[in-house]
Design a protein around this motif. Structure first.
Motif: not given
Ligand SMILES: C[S@@+](CC[C@H](N)C(=O)[O-])C[C@H]1O[C@@H](n2cnc3c(N)ncnc32)[C@H](O)[C@@H]1O
Length: 247
Positions: A101-129
């Motif tokens: 578990y990584i503590q981070a704001d998804l809207s900040r630049p990150s070095d997350l990469g190389g995943f086979d799949a990304v799931v973002c469930s019930m999050v985007l409508m909770a993020v202003p920007d």
């Protein structure tokens, strides 16, 4: 972006309302909606996850990360709030599954990469920007990977209350962006085209859109929820990320 809100303020709100008891109550398979309307489609859209590296972007209490790990995936969960990331980490310490578990704001630049799949469930409508957060998700998947996002359906956001009051659903101001005050934290209404056009602009190809309805056997045992078999309260979108990176 909804002008009065910053992502930091939204994260503070999520943090302040997340009690341990509430997080624990949905720690196994999520809440009613996840169990009966969302999870089975997330797993179907992701396909066989055994041996895959999966990012659970905005993982909350980590229930989906754990369900994915139980299906053989190597999972990283990203969550910005102290309350939820510490709950998820404590759960991992008590019942290890190898989820990081990584503590981070998804809207900040990150070095997350190389995943086979990304799931973002019930999050985007909770993020202003939210656009930088969606960008992070797409960039975190490997070229030609899978990105699944789920939302409260933008056309039926206040379905339960609307149905109770009118016996049907009324929608107004659909094309505008505005705050929806919720029990835990605010969401932000924006039309469906905003999400679909952004994911297309990021070079993704839509594979499937799901508007799940409640199954007849559940309606039989919970007839007061029949409206959920007639109108979709949630929306799932599965896309293929671009074959090569955007410049
Ligand atoms: C409705 S909850 C969903 C949590 C989890 N994905 C689930 O399905 O149970 C919304 C989540 O979005 C997270 N969130 C809000 N703003 C975020 C941001 N900027 N970056 C990442 N996550 C964010 C909240 O902390 C919260 O965990």
């Amino acid at each position: 972006m909804t002008k009065e809100w910053t992502n930091e303020a939204a994260i503070r709100q999520w943090n302040s309302t997340a009690s341990r008891a509430a997080l624990a109550a949905t720690a196994d398979e999520g809440d009613f909606a996840k169990r009966h309307l969302v999870n089975e489609h997330v797993f179907r859209l992701l396909g066989n996850v055994a041996g895959q590296r999966i990012l659970d972007a905005g993982c909350g209490n980590g229930y989906l990360s754990r369900m994915l790990a139980d299906r053989g995936a190597t999972v990283v969960g990203v969550e910005p709030t102290d309350a939820m990331v510490s709950f998820a980490r404590d759960h991992e310490a008590d019942e290890p599954r190898g989820v990081e578990y990584i503590q981070a704001d998804l809207s900040r630049p990150s070095d997350l990469g190389g995943f086979d799949a990304v799931v973002c469930s019930m999050v985007l409508m909770a993020v202003p920007d939210w656009k930088p957060a969606m960008r992070t998700c797409v960039a975190a998947a490997k070229p030609g990977g899978t990105f699944v996002f789920t939302l409260v359906h933008p056309a039926f956001e206040q379905l339960a209350a609307g149905w109770r009051e009118h016996g049907r659903y009324r929608v107004d101001r659909y094309l505008e962006e505005y705050e929806l005050v919720g029990p835990a934290a605010s969401d932000f209404h924006r039309p469906l085209s905003a999400y679909l056009n952004e994911v297309a602009a990021l070079g993704c190809r839509i594979r499937e859109v799901v508007e799940p309805g409640l199954a007849p056997d559940i309606v039989e045992s919970r007839p007061e929820l029949e409206y959920l078999s007639r109108l979709p309260n949630f929306l799932l979108v599965a896309v293929e990320t671009p074959p090569s990176r955007h410049p």
